[in-house]
Design a protein around this motif. Structure first.
Motif, PDB file in Angstrom:
ATOM      1  N   UNK A   7      -0.060   3.497  -2.632  1.00  0.00           N
ATOM      2  CA  UNK A   7       0.582   3.990  -1.415  1.00  0.00           C
ATOM      3  C   UNK A   7       1.865   4.736  -1.759  1.00  0.00           C
ATOM      4  N   UNK A   8       2.629   4.194  -2.709  1.00  0.00           N
ATOM      5  CA  UNK A   8       3.861   4.851  -3.165  1.00  0.00           C
ATOM      6  C   UNK A   8       3.542   6.180  -3.861  1.00  0.00           C
ATOM      7  N   UNK A   9       2.520   6.181  -4.723  1.00  0.00           N
ATOM      8  CA  UNK A   9       2.158   7.410  -5.438  1.00  0.00           C
ATOM      9  C   UNK A   9       1.671   8.494  -4.479  1.00  0.00           C
ATOM     10  N   UNK A  10       0.998   8.078  -3.425  1.00  0.00           N
ATOM     11  CA  UNK A  10       0.527   9.079  -2.467  1.00  0.00           C
ATOM     12  C   UNK A  10       1.689   9.670  -1.669  1.00  0.00           C
ATOM     13  N   UNK A  11       2.614   8.822  -1.247  1.00  0.00           N
ATOM     14  CA  UNK A  11       3.735   9.295  -0.445  1.00  0.00           C
ATOM     15  C   UNK A  11       4.722  10.119  -1.258  1.00  0.00           C
ATOM     16  N   UNK A  12       4.962   9.704  -2.497  1.00  0.00           N
ATOM     17  CA  UNK A  12       5.979  10.378  -3.299  1.00  0.00           C
ATOM     18  C   UNK A  12       5.443  11.572  -4.072  1.00  0.00           C
ATOM     19  N   UNK A  13       4.222  11.473  -4.553  1.00  0.00           N
ATOM     20  CA  UNK A  13       3.689  12.520  -5.442  1.00  0.00           C
ATOM     21  C   UNK A  13       2.392  13.147  -4.931  1.00  0.00           C
ATOM     22  N   UNK A  14       1.951  12.709  -3.754  1.00  0.00           N
ATOM     23  CA  UNK A  14       0.719  13.243  -3.180  1.00  0.00           C
ATOM     24  C   UNK A  14      -0.422  13.177  -4.191  1.00  0.00           C
ATOM     25  N   UNK A  15      -0.552  12.003  -4.835  1.00  0.00           N
ATOM     26  CA  UNK A  15      -1.561  11.812  -5.872  1.00  0.00           C
ATOM     27  C   UNK A  15      -2.954  11.905  -5.276  1.00  0.00           C
ATOM     28  N   UNK A  16      -3.787  12.737  -5.850  1.00  0.00           N
ATOM     29  CA  UNK A  16      -5.144  12.927  -5.339  1.00  0.00           C
ATOM     30  C   UNK A  16      -5.959  11.641  -5.492  1.00  0.00           C
ATOM     31  N   UNK A  17      -6.605  11.249  -4.432  1.00  0.00           N
ATOM     32  CA  UNK A  17      -7.472  10.069  -4.458  1.00  0.00           C
ATOM     33  C   UNK A  17      -6.770   8.762  -4.173  1.00  0.00           C
ATOM     34  N   UNK A  18      -5.437   8.751  -4.132  1.00  0.00           N
ATOM     35  CA  UNK A  18      -4.709   7.501  -3.911  1.00  0.00           C
ATOM     36  C   UNK A  18      -4.943   6.954  -2.508  1.00  0.00           C
ATOM     37  N   UNK A  19      -5.316   7.838  -1.587  1.00  0.00           N
ATOM     38  CA  UNK A  19      -5.504   7.417  -0.204  1.00  0.00           C
ATOM     39  C   UNK A  19      -6.669   6.470   0.019  1.00  0.00           C
ATOM     40  N   UNK A  20      -7.577   6.378  -0.950  1.00  0.00           N
ATOM     41  CA  UNK A  20      -8.736   5.495  -0.757  1.00  0.00           C
ATOM     42  C   UNK A  20      -8.318   4.032  -0.676  1.00  0.00           C
ATOM     43  N   UNK A  21      -7.131   3.711  -1.174  1.00  0.00           N
ATOM     44  CA  UNK A  21      -6.672   2.324  -1.130  1.00  0.00           C
ATOM     45  C   UNK A  21      -6.268   1.902   0.280  1.00  0.00           C
ATOM     46  N   UNK A  22      -6.238   2.859   1.202  1.00  0.00           N
ATOM     47  CA  UNK A  22      -5.978   2.504   2.588  1.00  0.00           C
ATOM     48  C   UNK A  22      -7.202   1.878   3.246  1.00  0.00           C
ATOM     49  N   UNK A  23      -8.363   2.126   2.698  1.00  0.00           N
ATOM     50  CA  UNK A  23      -9.609   1.706   3.334  1.00  0.00           C
ATOM     51  C   UNK A  23     -10.000   0.289   2.899  1.00  0.00           C
ATOM     52  N   UNK A  24     -10.276  -0.533   3.903  1.00  0.00           N
ATOM     53  CA  UNK A  24     -10.699  -1.907   3.655  1.00  0.00           C
ATOM     54  C   UNK A  24     -11.984  -1.932   2.830  1.00  0.00           C
ATOM     55  N   UNK A  25     -12.922  -1.058   3.159  1.00  0.00           N
ATOM     56  CA  UNK A  25     -14.216  -1.060   2.487  1.00  0.00           C
ATOM     57  C   UNK A  25     -14.072  -0.793   0.991  1.00  0.00           C
ATOM     58  N   UNK A  26     -13.201   0.146   0.614  1.00  0.00           N
ATOM     59  CA  UNK A  26     -13.009   0.452  -0.808  1.00  0.00           C
ATOM     60  C   UNK A  26     -12.373  -0.728  -1.528  1.00  0.00           C
ATOM     61  N   UNK A  27     -11.335  -1.290  -0.949  1.00  0.00           N
ATOM     62  CA  UNK A  27     -10.645  -2.400  -1.612  1.00  0.00           C
ATOM     63  C   UNK A  27     -11.520  -3.644  -1.675  1.00  0.00           C
TER      64      UNK A  27
END
Length: 397
Positions: A7-27
């Motif tokens: 979540x930090x990497x996505x917000x600070x560096x817009x890391x590609x693919x980091x957003x999948x950790x928002x999804x319950x199904x993926x985690x």
């Protein structure tokens, strides 16, 4: 932990693919995979270590065919299950969620009780293990903590939406959060029940006493029930995996405003994170079966059985499906016995079991849970398969 990192990497560096950790199904999927890896790969190493330490199960000679072949089989394998639950949950769940915190705490608490029992049996050479009264004190203590937390925590609420829900704009739909002991009753259309209805003569502010007593009773009963059931290779782990998968489904629906409203299930904000724990729980049980299925290479011991049973009870309360457990226990008692009653021995009275001790017969099905190849005319593998099928059947109702 990884949730916060990505979540930090996505917000600070817009890391590609980091957003999948928002999804319950993926985690949840990742939690299952990691728990399977831990329980299968590292579980083997733990089993070898237990063999080196000569941590073996002692078997009472009951004159049953094949039972003495299991003598010396490593026990305390519940450590595999506990590790395979805790590590994926810590990695993929949101650790600020009250339900996740409560479940992690319950895992450690119950694991310690079971570990003390196994330690006394194995290393102190005391077959009685931890005295039953101390087990019950520990279980009652956990039930008290769980009950008080679920009732008094401001983060444990039921959300009711006002008026018609706009599924396209669910976040903008007016709602109110309610502190309540309301729960769902299975198999009924108007299925909401409040514990205040048990004591209508008392003011609402005293309902928590009844609720906590019920929590204590169910946590203690289910924890000891799993401990008693753990007598045949793969039985407790297999049934627990089925239950864990079912509770994961309930948690996902209860944490989704659209699904819960459509299916007339209580919407519990934050309960979707329970899916991560359930996924790790199920993966740990399935991975453990690799070594615990007949013929078992390791037994879970009280370290595993007490933990699994207690966690099932706590999970049921977090998704407000605790009454479903009581309904299913009653149905198992009525319908769960094999047709060939001549091969089934009657369950012994509680006085023969002890306040929290293991017995050699499943109290629900009446089939002997003796560690051996033949169980009252049935092969051990057949008994296990019968109970797994029964568990699946009851979960579908």
């Amino acid at each position: 932990m990884l949730y916060y990192l990505f979540d930090y990497l996505e917000r600070q560096f817009d890391l590609f693919g980091a957003g999948v950790f928002r999804y319950i199904s993926f985690r949840a999927g990742m939690a299952v995979i990691i728990s399977l890896v831990i329980s299968t790969i590292y579980g083997k190493r733990l089993i070898n270590m237990l063999r080196r330490l000569q941590v073996g199960e002692s078997i009472r000679d009951l004159g049953l065919e094949g039972q003495m072949q299991k003598k010396g089989t490593p026990t305390m394998g519940g450590l595999i299950i506990i590790g395979a639950i805790l590590i994926p949950t810590l990695l993929f769940a949101r650790l600020d969620n009250i339900y996740v915190i409560l479940l992690l705490f319950s895992t450690v608490w119950l694991g310690l009780i079971g570990f003390l029992d196994d330690y006394i049996k194995v290393f102190k050479k005391d077959k009685e293990g931890l005295k039953g009264v101390f087990k019950v004190i520990g279980q009652v203590g956990l039930g008290l903590i769980v009950g008080l937390t679920l009732y008094f925590s401001d983060n444990v609420v039921v959300r009711e939406f006002k008026g018609q829900i706009n599924y396209n704009q669910i976040d903008q739909t007016p709602y109110r959060d309610i502190k309540s002991t309301i729960t769902n009753v299975p198999f009924l259309k108007n299925n909401q029940f409040s514990y205040h209805e048990l004591v209508p003569f008392l003011p609402d502010e005293y309902t928590w006493i009844v609720y906590v007593v019920v929590v204590i009773f169910i946590v203690t009963a289910i924890s000891n029930g799993a401990n008693i059931t753990d007598g045949i290779d793969g039985l407790a782990a297999g049934v627990s995996a089925i239950i864990g998968l079912t509770l994961a489904l309930f948690a996902y629906i209860s944490g989704n405003a659209i699904f819960s409203n459509y299916l007339n299930i209580l919407y519990i904000p934050g309960s979707a994170e329970i899916v991560i724990f359930c996924a790790a729980f199920t993966g740990a049980c399935i991975g453990f079966l690799w070594y615990n299925a007949y013929p078992a290479q390791v037994f879970m011991g009280d370290t595993g059985s007490l933990t699994l049973g207690g966690l099932i009870a706590v999970l049921a309360f977090t998704v407000r499906k605790e009454l479903m457990i009581l309904f299913q226990i009653h149905e198992e008692e009525i319908r769960g016995r094999p047709a060939d009653s001549e091969n089934v021995a009657p369950a012994p009275p509680l006085s023969e079991v002890g306040i929290s001790g293991r017995q050699d017969r499943d109290p629900l099905l009446g089939i002997g849970n003796y560690p051996g190849g033949i169980v009252f005319g049935y092969s051990e593998a057949a008994v296990i398969e019968f109970k797994w099928v029964l568990a699946v059947r009851l979960k579908k109702r």
